[in-house]
Motif scaffolding. Structure first.
Motif, PDB file in Angstrom:
ATOM      1  N   ALA A 263       0.816  -1.283   0.052  1.00 18.11           N
ATOM      2  CA  ALA A 263       0.033   0.174  -0.138  1.00 18.11           C
ATOM      3  C   ALA A 263       0.934   1.320  -0.030  1.00 18.11           C
ATOM      4  N   ALA A 264       0.175   2.434  -0.321  1.00 18.39           N
ATOM      5  CA  ALA A 264       1.007   3.687  -0.361  1.00 18.39           C
ATOM      6  C   ALA A 264       1.765   3.791   0.862  1.00 18.39           C
ATOM      7  N   TRP A 265       2.970   4.373   1.012  1.00 19.09           N
ATOM      8  CA  TRP A 265       3.532   4.656   2.370  1.00 19.09           C
ATOM      9  C   TRP A 265       4.095   3.257   3.260  1.00 19.09           C
ATOM     10  N   GLN A 266       3.834   2.107   2.603  1.00 16.00           N
ATOM     11  CA  GLN A 266       4.141   1.150   3.288  1.00 16.00           C
ATOM     12  C   GLN A 266       5.693   0.528   2.913  1.00 16.00           C
ATOM     13  N   GLY A 267       6.595   0.786   3.603  1.00 16.05           N
ATOM     14  CA  GLY A 267       7.915   0.349   3.389  1.00 16.05           C
ATOM     15  C   GLY A 267       8.413   1.209   2.149  1.00 16.05           C
ATOM     16  N   ALA A 268       9.541   0.974   1.485  1.00 18.99           N
ATOM     17  CA  ALA A 268      10.137   1.680   0.545  1.00 18.99           C
ATOM     18  C   ALA A 268       9.293   1.889  -0.758  1.00 18.99           C
ATOM     19  N   ILE A 269       8.860   0.727  -1.222  1.00 18.62           N
ATOM     20  CA  ILE A 269       8.201   0.591  -2.603  1.00 18.62           C
ATOM     21  C   ILE A 269       6.973   1.599  -2.322  1.00 18.62           C
ATOM     22  N   GLY A 270       6.082   1.386  -1.237  1.00 18.91           N
ATOM     23  CA  GLY A 270       5.011   2.267  -0.862  1.00 18.91           C
ATOM     24  C   GLY A 270       5.249   3.553  -0.668  1.00 18.91           C
ATOM     25  N   ARG A 271       6.327   4.175  -0.357  1.00 17.28           N
ATOM     26  CA  ARG A 271       6.756   5.400  -0.460  1.00 17.28           C
ATOM     27  C   ARG A 271       6.845   6.046  -1.547  1.00 17.28           C
ATOM     28  N   VAL A 272       7.502   4.987  -2.689  1.00 16.29           N
ATOM     29  CA  VAL A 272       7.471   5.920  -3.860  1.00 16.29           C
ATOM     30  C   VAL A 272       6.153   5.856  -4.449  1.00 16.29           C
ATOM     31  N   LEU A 273       5.391   4.900  -4.192  1.00 17.57           N
ATOM     32  CA  LEU A 273       3.878   4.796  -4.635  1.00 17.57           C
ATOM     33  C   LEU A 273       3.207   6.124  -4.227  1.00 17.57           C
ATOM     34  N   GLY A 274       3.445   6.543  -2.842  1.00 16.68           N
ATOM     35  CA  GLY A 274       2.826   7.532  -2.432  1.00 16.68           C
ATOM     36  C   GLY A 274       3.180   9.017  -2.778  1.00 16.68           C
ATOM     37  N   THR A 275       4.695   9.214  -3.283  1.00 10.50           N
ATOM     38  CA  THR A 275       5.258  10.355  -3.605  1.00 10.50           C
ATOM     39  C   THR A 275       5.476  10.456  -4.989  1.00 10.50           C
ATOM     40  N   GLY A 276       5.414   9.310  -5.727  1.00  7.02           N
ATOM     41  CA  GLY A 276       5.788   9.488  -7.068  1.00  7.02           C
ATOM     42  C   GLY A 276       7.247   9.716  -7.569  1.00  7.02           C
TER      43      GLY A 276
END
Length: 313
Positions: A263-276
Motif C-alpha cells: 500500500a502507499a507509504w508501506q515500506g520503501a516501495i510504498g513510499r515511492v507509490l505515495g510520492t511518485g
C-alpha cells in the motif's frame, strides 16, 4: 530472519543520487555514496539550475543523458569525482506529464574488470537507435550495440517500446529473445532490465540496465504495477516480476496465492507509490533480504504513476 548477502568488492554503479526541484533549482534529496564520503560532502553542497550540470541538463533537455568523461565537460563536481575514482554518469529525468518529479543520477568507475551496461535508446525513423551508453570494460559489446537497432517489439529495448512497460530479461547470453546474446555471453552479462523513460513532447526513450555476475548492477530486481492505484481500484502496487541471485524467481504467475502487494507509504516501495519520486537507500537497516542498498524508480504514464522498478545490492 534475513541473512546478509556477501556483497561483491566491486559493483558496476558506485553512487546513486536523487535530485528534486526546489523552486528553480535541483537539490539533493538523498543518495547512496558507499565509502565515498568526500564526494558525498561535495554533492550535498551543490545545487543545479535548469540546464546546469548533469542533472540540470537532463531537466532542461527532457531526456536521459549519458556522460562518459568529466574533464572539460559541463559536469560541476569533476575534481571530487576524479578523486573518488568516478569516471562516468547517467542522469534519468522522472516526469509526470510535463512536471519534473526528480532526476536520478548514477555514477560509475572504470577499470579493466568492471563490466555492465547502462544504455539509452532513442526512436529515430521508426527504429530504436543507441543514443549513448556506458559499458565499462565491455568494449566489444559496446561496439555491437552501436551497430544494432531495434524495430518495435524486437529485443529488450524494442519489447519495452512496444509494451510501454518495464521488462526483466534473464539469461542474456543464451536467451533467443536477446538479440545481442552472443556478445552478451562473451561479456558475462546475465540479466537485463529495460524501462520506458516518458518525457514531455512524446519522444521515445528506453533505458536498459545490463548486469554481469562479477560486477553486478544489482543482485535483486523487482517490477511493480501501480496502475491499480491510478485506476482508483486500490491504492497499492502489485509485484509482477522479480528475480534474486540468491532466491531465484520472486514471483510465480501460476500461483495466484503468491501475489504480493504494498500500500502507499508501506515500506520503501510504498513510499515511492505515495510520492511518485525515486528513492535511494544505502547503509540502512531493514532493507529487503539484508541488502546494503536499493533504488526504486517510478515510471509515470499519461501523467500518472504506472510502474515502479527496484534493484538491490
Amino acid at each position: 530472519m534475513d541473512v546478509a548477502i556477501d556483497t561483491p568488492a566491486k559493483t558496476f554503479i558506485e553512487v546513486t543520487e536523487v535530485w528534486v526541484p526546489d523552486g528553480d533549482r535541483l537539490v539533493l534529496a538523498e543518495g547512496d555514496y558507499g565509502a565515498l564520503g568526500a564526494f558525498e560532502a561535495a554533492s550535498r553542497r551543490e545545487s543545479f539550475a535548469r540546464g546546469e550540470g548533469l542533472p540540470g541538463k537532463a531537466w532542461a533537455e527532457a531526456r536521459p543523458v549519458v556522460l562518459k568523461g568529466f574533464d572539460g565537460s559541463y559536469f560541476k563536481r569533476t575534481e571530487a569525482a576524479t578523486a573518488a575514482g568516478l569516471t562516468a554518469a547517467v542522469a534519468i529525468p522522472v516526469f509526470a506529464g510535463s512536471v519534473l518529479k526528480a532526476v536520478l543520477v548514477t555514477l560509475c568507475g572504470d577499470d579493466d574488470s568492471r563490466t555492465g551496461a547502462i544504455e539509452v535508446w532513442r526512436e529515430q525513423d521508426g527504429l530504436l537507435m543507441l543514443d549513448d551508453g556506458y559499458y565499462g570494460a565491455a568494449k566489444h559489446f559496446e561496439w555491437v550495440s552501436q551497430h544494432t537497432h531495434f524495430p518495435r517489439g524486437q529485443g529488450l529495448p524494442g519489447g519495452v517500446w512496444a509494451a510501454k512497460t518495464p521488462i526483466l530479461m534473464r539469461d542474456l547470453g543464451s536467451g533467443y529473445r536477446f538479440i545481442r546474446a552472443d556478445s552478451a555471453a562473451k561479456a558475462g552479462l546475465t540479466t537485463g532490465l529495460g524501462l520506458p523513460v516518458p518525457v514531455p513532447g512524446g519522444k521515445t526513450y528506453v533505458l536498459t540496465l545490463l548486469s554481469a555476475k562479477g560486477t553486478p548492477i544489482a543482485r535483486r530486481f523487482e517490477l511493480w504495477d501501480a496502475r491499480a492505484a491510478r485506476n482508483g481500484t486500490a491504492n497499492e502496487a502489485r509485484l509482477i516480476d522479480g528475480i534474486c541471485a540468491r532466491e531465484g524467481a520472486l514471483w510465480d504467475p501460476d500461483n495466484a496465492g503468491n501475489e504480493r502487494t504494498v500500500a502507499a507509504w508501506q515500506g520503501a516501495i510504498g513510499r515511492v507509490l505515495g510520492t511518485g519520486v525515486p528513492l535511494v537507500q544505502g547503509g540502512k537497516p531493514g532493507l529487503a533480504a539484508g541488502y546494503d542498498s536499493m533504488v526504486a524508480l517510478p515510471i509515470h504514464q499519461g501523467g500518472e504513476l504506472a510502474h515502479i522498478v527496484a534493484w538491490y545490492l
